[in-house]
Design a protein around this motif. Structure first.
Motif, PDB file in Angstrom:
ATOM      1  N   ARG A  78      19.253  -1.643  10.065  1.00 29.58           N
ATOM      2  CA  ARG A  78      19.071  -2.348  11.346  1.00 29.58           C
ATOM      3  C   ARG A  78      19.057  -1.365  12.508  1.00 29.58           C
ATOM      4  NH1 ARG A  78      22.828  -5.822   8.869  1.00 29.58           N
ATOM      5  NH2 ARG A  78      24.462  -5.296  10.372  1.00 29.58           N
ATOM      6  N   LEU A  79      19.932  -0.388  12.478  1.00 27.23           N
ATOM      7  CA  LEU A  79      19.928   0.634  13.534  1.00 27.23           C
ATOM      8  C   LEU A  79      18.630   1.427  13.518  1.00 27.23           C
ATOM      9  CD1 LEU A  79      23.573   2.017  13.454  1.00 27.23           C
ATOM     10  CD2 LEU A  79      22.446   0.901  15.378  1.00 27.23           C
ATOM     11  N   ALA A  80      18.165   1.786  12.322  1.00 25.93           N
ATOM     12  CA  ALA A  80      16.907   2.532  12.212  1.00 25.93           C
ATOM     13  C   ALA A  80      15.747   1.720  12.770  1.00 25.93           C
ATOM     14  CB  ALA A  80      16.642   2.911  10.757  1.00 25.93           C
ATOM     15  N   GLU A  81      15.733   0.416  12.517  1.00 29.13           N
ATOM     16  CA  GLU A  81      14.683  -0.455  13.061  1.00 29.13           C
ATOM     17  C   GLU A  81      14.751  -0.511  14.584  1.00 29.13           C
ATOM     18  OE1 GLU A  81      15.122  -4.223  11.089  1.00 29.13           O
ATOM     19  OE2 GLU A  81      14.556  -3.380   9.138  1.00 29.13           O
ATOM     20  N   THR A  82      15.958  -0.584  15.112  1.00 25.58           N
ATOM     21  CA  THR A  82      16.127  -0.603  16.575  1.00 25.58           C
ATOM     22  C   THR A  82      15.654   0.716  17.178  1.00 25.58           C
ATOM     23  OG1 THR A  82      17.974  -2.141  16.425  1.00 25.58           O
ATOM     24  CG2 THR A  82      17.808  -0.838  18.448  1.00 25.58           C
TER      25      THR A  82
ATOM     26  N   LYS B  16      11.239   3.663  20.322  1.00 24.36           N
ATOM     27  CA  LYS B  16      10.297   4.776  20.507  1.00 24.36           C
ATOM     28  C   LYS B  16       9.244   4.436  21.552  1.00 24.36           C
ATOM     29  CE  LYS B  16      10.258   7.186  16.056  1.00 24.36           C
ATOM     30  NZ  LYS B  16       9.415   7.533  14.891  1.00 24.36           N
ATOM     31  N   SER B  17       8.862   3.169  21.607  1.00 23.67           N
ATOM     32  CA  SER B  17       7.811   2.764  22.537  1.00 23.67           C
ATOM     33  C   SER B  17       8.360   2.271  23.872  1.00 23.67           C
ATOM     34  CB  SER B  17       6.933   1.684  21.896  1.00 23.67           C
ATOM     35  OG  SER B  17       7.726   0.555  21.563  1.00 23.67           O
TER      36      SER B  17
ATOM     37  N   TYR C 292      18.185   4.728  26.162  1.00 29.36           N
ATOM     38  CA  TYR C 292      18.766   6.037  25.840  1.00 29.36           C
ATOM     39  C   TYR C 292      18.002   6.674  24.679  1.00 29.36           C
ATOM     40  CZ  TYR C 292      21.985   9.459  23.893  1.00 29.36           C
ATOM     41  OH  TYR C 292      22.534  10.603  23.382  1.00 29.36           O
ATOM     42  N   VAL C 293      17.700   5.881  23.654  1.00 28.94           N
ATOM     43  CA  VAL C 293      16.985   6.409  22.484  1.00 28.94           C
ATOM     44  C   VAL C 293      15.604   6.918  22.881  1.00 28.94           C
ATOM     45  CG1 VAL C 293      15.950   5.784  20.259  1.00 28.94           C
ATOM     46  CG2 VAL C 293      18.262   5.027  20.810  1.00 28.94           C
ATOM     47  N   ALA C 294      14.886   6.152  23.673  1.00 31.08           N
ATOM     48  CA  ALA C 294      13.560   6.584  24.118  1.00 31.08           C
ATOM     49  C   ALA C 294      13.656   7.874  24.917  1.00 31.08           C
ATOM     50  CB  ALA C 294      12.888   5.486  24.949  1.00 31.08           C
ATOM     51  N   LYS C 295      14.655   7.960  25.781  1.00 30.70           N
ATOM     52  CA  LYS C 295      14.846   9.169  26.588  1.00 30.70           C
ATOM     53  C   LYS C 295      15.153  10.367  25.689  1.00 30.70           C
ATOM     54  CE  LYS C 295      17.530  10.990  30.424  1.00 30.70           C
ATOM     55  NZ  LYS C 295      18.552  10.710  31.430  1.00 30.70           N
ATOM     56  N   LEU C 296      16.037  10.160  24.713  1.00 34.36           N
ATOM     57  CA  LEU C 296      16.405  11.238  23.800  1.00 34.36           C
ATOM     58  C   LEU C 296      15.199  11.685  22.974  1.00 34.36           C
ATOM     59  CD1 LEU C 296      18.816  12.919  22.873  1.00 34.36           C
ATOM     60  CD2 LEU C 296      19.375  11.100  21.255  1.00 34.36           C
ATOM     61  N   LEU C 297      14.450  10.738  22.430  1.00 32.42           N
ATOM     62  CA  LEU C 297      13.279  11.076  21.628  1.00 32.42           C
ATOM     63  C   LEU C 297      12.205  11.767  22.465  1.00 32.42           C
ATOM     64  CD1 LEU C 297      13.090   7.893  19.392  1.00 32.42           C
ATOM     65  CD2 LEU C 297      13.468  10.230  18.587  1.00 32.42           C
TER      66      LEU C 297
ATOM     67  N   HIS D 291      12.890  10.832  14.534  1.00 37.16           N
ATOM     68  CA  HIS D 291      12.051  11.882  15.121  1.00 37.16           C
ATOM     69  C   HIS D 291      11.122  12.477  14.062  1.00 37.16           C
ATOM     70  CE1 HIS D 291      10.915  15.419  17.479  1.00 37.16           C
ATOM     71  NE2 HIS D 291      11.268  16.148  16.438  1.00 37.16           N
ATOM     72  N   HIS D 292      11.638  12.584  12.838  1.00 34.91           N
ATOM     73  CA  HIS D 292      10.865  13.164  11.730  1.00 34.91           C
ATOM     74  C   HIS D 292      10.156  12.103  10.885  1.00 34.91           C
ATOM     75  CE1 HIS D 292      11.972  17.379  12.187  1.00 34.91           C
ATOM     76  NE2 HIS D 292      13.180  16.964  12.513  1.00 34.91           N
ATOM     77  N   GLU D 293      10.119  10.866  11.398  1.00 34.70           N
ATOM     78  CA  GLU D 293       9.473   9.751  10.678  1.00 34.70           C
ATOM     79  C   GLU D 293      10.145   9.488   9.331  1.00 34.70           C
ATOM     80  OE1 GLU D 293       7.266   7.902  12.264  1.00 34.70           O
ATOM     81  OE2 GLU D 293       7.153   9.290  13.962  1.00 34.70           O
ATOM     82  N   LEU D 294      11.453   9.673   9.278  1.00 36.61           N
ATOM     83  CA  LEU D 294      12.230   9.402   8.074  1.00 36.61           C
ATOM     84  C   LEU D 294      13.133   8.201   8.316  1.00 36.61           C
ATOM     85  CD1 LEU D 294      13.202  13.080   7.220  1.00 36.61           C
ATOM     86  CD2 LEU D 294      11.604  11.631   5.944  1.00 36.61           C
TER      87      LEU D 294
END
Length: 109
Positions: free
Chosen positions: A9-13, A18-19, A26-31, A78-81
């Motif tokens: 669930r976290l990975a999906e979030t 990303k978009s 925060y995640v978008a900013k970090l990525l 970030h690595h598409e994993l």
């Protein structure tokens, strides 16, 4: 008992964020800041985990490990994993001596 599906669930979030616009997430900013920023956060969280362990504060240790795992999930994204990639590797290693597994990496077996 906690549900391991939380990792999915976290990975999906994280994937959905990303978009998102970096001013809203925060995640978008970090990525969007790139791998070096993500790695810096992981190093920071790892150091905080170490300090919490040395302090013997188990509640704080759990909190810091949660931060560390979260940032590792961001790095995977970030690595598409996905978390399942790591879980498959852990499953592959299950029942194998750590010493033997490490040696197999050196010899390429």
């Amino acid at each position: 008992m906690a549900d391991l599906c939380i990792l999915d669930r976290l990975a999906e979030t994280i994937e959905a964020r990303k978009s998102a616009h970096s001013s809203n997430s925060y995640v978008a900013k970090l990525l969007s800041s790139g791998q070096d920023k993500i790695l810096k956060k992981i190093a920071e969280e790892a150091a905080e985990t170490i300090m919490a362990s040395k302090d013997g504060n188990t509640k704080h240790l759990v909190y810091e490990i949660a931060d560390l795992w979260f940032h590792c999930l961001v790095l995977l994204a970030h690595h598409e994993l996905k978390p399942e990639d790591v879980l498959h590797e852990l499953e592959r290693r299950e029942g194998i001596s750590g010493i033997k597994e490490k040696l197999s990496r050196k010899t390429g077996q």
